[in-house]
Design an enzyme around this catalytic site. Structure first.
Site, PDB file in Angstrom:
ATOM      1  N   LYS A  11       6.820   1.096   2.703  1.00  0.00           N
ATOM      2  CA  LYS A  11       7.407   1.094   1.924  1.00  0.00           C
ATOM      3  C   LYS A  11       8.914   1.746   1.799  1.00  0.00           C
ATOM      4  O   LYS A  11       9.317   2.038   3.239  1.00  0.00           O
ATOM      5  CB  LYS A  11       7.068   1.894   0.758  1.00  0.00           C
ATOM      6  CG  LYS A  11       5.616   1.568  -0.013  1.00  0.00           C
ATOM      7  CD  LYS A  11       4.896   2.221  -1.037  1.00  0.00           C
ATOM      8  CE  LYS A  11       3.933   1.648  -1.625  1.00  0.00           C
ATOM      9  NZ  LYS A  11       3.174   2.389  -2.676  1.00  0.00           N
ATOM     10  N   TYR A  51       3.373  -6.038  -8.581  1.00  0.00           N
ATOM     11  CA  TYR A  51       2.688  -5.023  -8.970  1.00  0.00           C
ATOM     12  C   TYR A  51       2.461  -5.478 -10.403  1.00  0.00           C
ATOM     13  O   TYR A  51       2.355  -4.451 -11.411  1.00  0.00           O
ATOM     14  CB  TYR A  51       3.749  -3.607  -9.078  1.00  0.00           C
ATOM     15  CG  TYR A  51       3.569  -3.080  -7.721  1.00  0.00           C
ATOM     16  CD1 TYR A  51       2.285  -2.434  -7.177  1.00  0.00           C
ATOM     17  CD2 TYR A  51       4.568  -2.908  -6.886  1.00  0.00           C
ATOM     18  CE1 TYR A  51       1.988  -1.918  -6.146  1.00  0.00           C
ATOM     19  CE2 TYR A  51       4.538  -2.016  -5.701  1.00  0.00           C
ATOM     20  CZ  TYR A  51       3.418  -1.476  -5.204  1.00  0.00           C
ATOM     21  OH  TYR A  51       3.054  -0.903  -4.196  1.00  0.00           O
ATOM     22  N   ASN A 114       5.338   6.899  -1.301  1.00  0.00           N
ATOM     23  CA  ASN A 114       4.008   7.383  -0.357  1.00  0.00           C
ATOM     24  C   ASN A 114       4.134   6.342   0.744  1.00  0.00           C
ATOM     25  O   ASN A 114       2.886   6.479   1.298  1.00  0.00           O
ATOM     26  CB  ASN A 114       2.913   7.510  -1.263  1.00  0.00           C
ATOM     27  CG  ASN A 114       2.611   6.140  -2.128  1.00  0.00           C
ATOM     28  OD1 ASN A 114       3.318   4.998  -1.888  1.00  0.00           O
ATOM     29  ND2 ASN A 114       1.505   6.185  -2.883  1.00  0.00           N
ATOM     30  N   HIS A 117       1.856   0.702   1.092  1.00  0.00           N
ATOM     31  CA  HIS A 117       0.926   0.032   0.232  1.00  0.00           C
ATOM     32  C   HIS A 117      -0.497  -0.643   1.297  1.00  0.00           C
ATOM     33  O   HIS A 117      -0.046  -1.214   2.253  1.00  0.00           O
ATOM     34  CB  HIS A 117       1.481  -1.173  -0.408  1.00  0.00           C
ATOM     35  CG  HIS A 117       0.466  -2.069  -1.237  1.00  0.00           C
ATOM     36  ND1 HIS A 117       0.042  -1.922  -2.462  1.00  0.00           N
ATOM     37  CD2 HIS A 117       0.112  -3.146  -0.732  1.00  0.00           C
ATOM     38  CE1 HIS A 117      -0.676  -2.873  -2.690  1.00  0.00           C
ATOM     39  NE2 HIS A 117      -0.877  -3.867  -1.664  1.00  0.00           N
ATOM     40  N   GLU A 128      -2.655 -11.182  -2.186  1.00  0.00           N
ATOM     41  CA  GLU A 128      -1.415 -10.653  -1.777  1.00  0.00           C
ATOM     42  C   GLU A 128      -0.927 -11.071  -0.496  1.00  0.00           C
ATOM     43  O   GLU A 128       0.381 -11.019  -0.148  1.00  0.00           O
ATOM     44  CB  GLU A 128      -1.488  -8.750  -1.446  1.00  0.00           C
ATOM     45  CG  GLU A 128      -1.916  -8.407  -2.876  1.00  0.00           C
ATOM     46  CD  GLU A 128      -2.205  -6.826  -2.899  1.00  0.00           C
ATOM     47  OE1 GLU A 128      -2.400  -6.142  -4.085  1.00  0.00           O
ATOM     48  OE2 GLU A 128      -2.217  -6.256  -1.744  1.00  0.00           O
TER      49      GLU A 128
HETATM   50  P1  RTP Z   1      -0.654   0.843  -3.215  1.00  0.00           P
HETATM   51  O1  RTP Z   1      -1.073  -0.121  -4.543  1.00  0.00           O
HETATM   52  O2  RTP Z   1       0.907   0.867  -3.258  1.00  0.00           O
HETATM   53  O3  RTP Z   1      -1.185   0.773  -2.046  1.00  0.00           O
HETATM   54  O4  RTP Z   1      -1.297   2.199  -3.798  1.00  0.00           O
HETATM   55  P2  RTP Z   1      -2.440   2.940  -4.553  1.00  0.00           P
HETATM   56  O5  RTP Z   1      -3.383   1.747  -4.622  1.00  0.00           O
HETATM   57  O6  RTP Z   1      -2.919   4.103  -3.833  1.00  0.00           O
HETATM   58  O7  RTP Z   1      -1.946   3.455  -5.927  1.00  0.00           O
HETATM   59  P3  RTP Z   1      -1.898   2.456  -7.078  1.00  0.00           P
HETATM   60  O8  RTP Z   1      -2.646   3.420  -8.255  1.00  0.00           O
HETATM   61  O9  RTP Z   1      -2.081   0.913  -6.808  1.00  0.00           O
HETATM   62  O10 RTP Z   1      -0.258   2.766  -7.767  1.00  0.00           O
HETATM   63  C1  RTP Z   1       0.603   1.816  -6.902  1.00  0.00           C
HETATM   64  C2  RTP Z   1       1.891   2.519  -6.647  1.00  0.00           C
HETATM   65  O11 RTP Z   1       2.491   2.986  -7.596  1.00  0.00           O
HETATM   66  C3  RTP Z   1       3.140   4.512  -7.472  1.00  0.00           C
HETATM   67  N1  RTP Z   1       2.565   5.292  -8.358  1.00  0.00           N
HETATM   68  N2  RTP Z   1       3.259   6.176  -9.029  1.00  0.00           N
HETATM   69  N3  RTP Z   1       4.376   8.197 -10.594  1.00  0.00           N
HETATM   70  C4  RTP Z   1       2.960   8.158 -10.727  1.00  0.00           C
HETATM   71  O12 RTP Z   1       2.085   8.833 -11.271  1.00  0.00           O
HETATM   72  C5  RTP Z   1       2.699   6.984  -9.666  1.00  0.00           C
HETATM   73  N4  RTP Z   1       1.335   6.709  -9.564  1.00  0.00           N
HETATM   74  C6  RTP Z   1       1.425   5.504  -8.617  1.00  0.00           C
HETATM   75  C7  RTP Z   1       2.872   4.710  -5.949  1.00  0.00           C
HETATM   76  O13 RTP Z   1       3.811   4.140  -5.199  1.00  0.00           O
HETATM   77  C8  RTP Z   1       1.554   3.794  -5.876  1.00  0.00           C
HETATM   78  O14 RTP Z   1       1.231   3.708  -4.347  1.00  0.00           O
HETATM   79 MG    MG Z   2      -2.910  -0.190  -5.540  1.00  0.00          MG
END
Ligand code: RTP
Ligand code: MG
Length: 140
Positions: A11, A51, A114, A117, A128
């Site tokens: 990212k 997204y 973070n 992804h 994807e």
């Molecule tokens: P990713 O899809 O990026 O691999 O991350 P993930 O599965 O661990 O988390 P996901 O729930 O899919 O959320 C996608 C990305 O959104 C951002 N995020 N921001 N501000 C917030 O509360 C929040 N929650 C999620 C993060 O960049 C997350 O990786």
């Molecule tokens: Mg995710």
């Protein structure tokens, strides 16, 4: 266990701090092979589409803004159980909850910035990967 492919994205917070090589080393040390990789600067439309599952979430607008704030490195990782293995190497979404030795624990700046992804299921990995790569660009 089967050999799988998963989509990974380094990212903008990580590319800005020149961490692509260090992050790639984590994948390789864990036995995942980088079988496709390119550096791109996503458009707003591309980030929104990628997204799309999060469109109704309160953080959607900020997430899209963050993902287009700089270049990203999109990559296909291949290996045994690659989808779940990559999620382990990445660590929890919020770096405060991420296990020691994970990418997010060691490099992430915040729950949003973070660093990486990773696809969350084999079905999503296929979708994807196809979003970013033609079959001929993936060399296993
Ligand atoms: P990713 O899809 O990026 O691999 O991350 P993930 O599965 O661990 O988390 P996901 O729930 O899919 O959320 C996608 C990305 O959104 C951002 N995020 N921001 N501000 C917030 O509360 C929040 N929650 C999620 C993060 O960049 C997350 O990786
Ligand atoms: Mg995710």
């Amino acid at each position: 266990m089967a050999v799988e492919r998963t989509l990974s994205i380094v990212k903008p917070d990580a590319t800005r701090r020149n961490l692509t090589g260090k992050i790639n080393a984590r994948f390789e040390e864990a036995g995942l092979r980088i079988v496709a990789q390119k550096r791109v600067w996503l458009s707003k439309q591309q980030a929104e589409q990628f997204y799309d599952v999060h469109r109704e979430r309160p953080f959607f607008g900020e997430l899209v803004s963050f993902m287009i704030s700089g270049p990203v490195v999109v990559q296909v990782l291949e290996g045994e159980n690659a989808v779940a293995r990559n999620r382990e190497i990445m660590g929890a979404t919020n770096p405060a909850n991420a296990a020691a030795g994970t990418i997010r624990k060691d490099f992430a700046e915040s729950i949003e910035a973070n660093s990486v992804h990773g696809s969350d299921s084999l079905d999503n990995a296929k979708i994807e990967i196809a979003y970013f790569f033609a079959g001929t660009e993936i060399v296993g």
